[in-house]
Design an enzyme around this catalytic site. Sequence first.
Site, mmCIF file in Angstrom:
data_model
loop_
_atom_site.group_PDB
_atom_site.id
_atom_site.type_symbol
_atom_site.label_atom_id
_atom_site.label_comp_id
_atom_site.label_asym_id
_atom_site.label_seq_id
_atom_site.Cartn_x
_atom_site.Cartn_y
_atom_site.Cartn_z
ATOM 1 N N ASN A 53 70.803 60.061 34.180
ATOM 2 C CA ASN A 53 71.835 59.093 33.852
ATOM 3 C C ASN A 53 72.312 59.258 32.408
ATOM 4 O OD1 ASN A 53 70.520 57.032 31.853
ATOM 5 N ND2 ASN A 53 68.955 57.579 33.348
ATOM 6 N N LYS A 181 60.979 48.651 27.165
ATOM 7 C CA LYS A 181 61.980 49.026 26.161
ATOM 8 C C LYS A 181 63.230 48.195 26.351
ATOM 9 C CE LYS A 181 64.340 53.105 26.033
ATOM 10 N NZ LYS A 181 64.372 54.578 25.993
ATOM 11 N N LYS A 183 67.413 47.529 24.662
ATOM 12 C CA LYS A 183 68.491 48.063 23.851
ATOM 13 C C LYS A 183 68.719 47.182 22.629
ATOM 14 C CE LYS A 183 69.339 51.422 26.674
ATOM 15 N NZ LYS A 183 68.922 52.794 26.279
ATOM 16 N N ASP A 212 65.837 50.666 21.366
ATOM 17 C CA ASP A 212 66.682 51.863 21.442
ATOM 18 C C ASP A 212 68.099 51.527 21.003
ATOM 19 O OD1 ASP A 212 68.010 54.173 22.076
ATOM 20 O OD2 ASP A 212 67.561 54.125 24.228
ATOM 21 N N GLU A 238 64.129 53.794 18.429
ATOM 22 C CA GLU A 238 64.715 55.009 19.020
ATOM 23 C C GLU A 238 66.157 55.236 18.599
ATOM 24 O OE1 GLU A 238 64.008 55.183 23.217
ATOM 25 O OE2 GLU A 238 65.800 56.361 23.648
ATOM 26 N N GLU A 264 66.821 62.699 23.024
ATOM 27 C CA GLU A 264 67.403 62.773 24.368
ATOM 28 C C GLU A 264 68.804 63.363 24.361
ATOM 29 O OE1 GLU A 264 67.485 58.379 25.044
ATOM 30 O OE2 GLU A 264 69.539 58.757 25.698
ATOM 31 N N ASP A 291 65.144 65.980 27.301
ATOM 32 C CA ASP A 291 65.169 65.762 28.757
ATOM 33 C C ASP A 291 65.676 67.047 29.406
ATOM 34 O OD1 ASP A 291 65.779 65.079 31.376
ATOM 35 O OD2 ASP A 291 67.047 63.373 30.850
ATOM 36 N N HIS A 321 63.207 61.530 28.082
ATOM 37 C CA HIS A 321 64.218 60.616 28.606
ATOM 38 C C HIS A 321 64.454 60.936 30.085
ATOM 39 C CE1 HIS A 321 68.558 60.301 29.747
ATOM 40 N NE2 HIS A 321 68.493 59.122 29.154
ATOM 41 N N GLU A 340 59.659 58.465 30.710
ATOM 42 C CA GLU A 340 60.423 57.230 30.844
ATOM 43 C C GLU A 340 60.482 56.825 32.319
ATOM 44 O OE1 GLU A 340 64.428 57.518 29.253
ATOM 45 O OE2 GLU A 340 64.519 55.348 29.001
HETATM 46 MG MG LIG Z 1 67.543 56.284 24.660
#
Ligand SMILES: [Mg+2]
Length: 388
Positions: A53, A181, A183, A212, A238, A264, A291, A321, A340
């Site tokens: 994603n 986690k 945002k 993040d 992050e 990532e 990733d 990631h 993750e």
């Molecule tokens: Mg991230």
Amino acid sequence: MKIVDIRERTFPISSPIRNAYIDFSRMTLSLVAVVTDVVRDGRPVVGYGFNSNGRYGQGSMMRERFIPRVLETDPSTLLDGTGDNLDPAAVWAAMMRNEKPGGHGERSVAIGTIDMAVWDAVAKIEGKPLFQLLAERYGSGEPDRRIFVYAAGGYYHPGQDLAALQDEMRSYTDRGYTVVKQKIGGADLDTDRRRIEAVLDVLGPGQRLAVDANGRFDRATALRYAEVLAPYDLFWYEEPGDPLDFALQAEVAAVYDPPLATGEDLFSMQDARNLIRYGGLRRDKDWLQFDCALSYGLVEYVRILDMLREHDWSPTRCIPHGGHQMSLNIAAGLGLGGNESYPDLFQPFGGFPDGVVVEDGYITMPDLPGIGFEGKADLYSLMADLAG
Ligand SMILES: [Mg+2]
């Protein structure tokens, strides 16, 4: 043996969530099937892959460049020393024919997705889980099936209040996760502080929060957040600034003592190496999130792990990631620090094989040939449809 076809289909994985940089209202991904003429259990072996994603479907680039290059290559030159299986590095080199160096983001997702499907086929042809094959080829020979996973969520949902955010995080710890986690950077600092404290309020002993910023902050904001975040004992902070701004990353590392995480959005060994050289990251505490599904696949990821070793970094500092089973296999086979996981997002692509549960922050990899997609019924039904 040979590859007889490579198919791609683009799927929507849209949702109303957003991070500090993008919303996911039009997010897509590419699902790829690499069809071989090898027969196992009465059926041709097909390898599958999809991109993580956050980047979009890559079908047109695959159809214009990478798929024809593989199918036009003399099949005998794509085999390993036994002649009975594919050599993923040879397939990779065929895809990269007539490609200039640098500018990695333009094609690294397309190639990484096809590469995932090639490895799935290779492990299925050998009749073993990919993590077992990786441990034998590149690791200690002994995979570690128990893998740390953390729950990535805490996006900005339209209309979600603090109580709903707390409910979301509690649902992850109820399911066995020990690290969650959320945002940051998609709201002002005071709002983010309230969101962080709300989540910390519902975490118990031994449970930790990571945050993040998705590369959103300018220098002043990244440093201001570093100052505010430092006392919270976070699992990590992050991507404070632009993923390619290594000087800013180093500046944050110089003033922020707790762990940082990034990587990532670095899509090649060369970009990863620049982060290690110039990003000021600390071998004993910081985390690397490269990733493979976005960055040229596992052929390139092996190069990244070699580069890390040359710089005295342990693979245990890597927690990729993406939340896909490919990175779970790499973690189990090559000794990464974990992976993750998106417990409620991007389904059916993310997640674990059916029946795998999180216990005390860890999952245990089941015995499935290849990457293990056949063990996840909702995902495999899409794959089987693509393979025909
Ligand atoms: Mg991230």
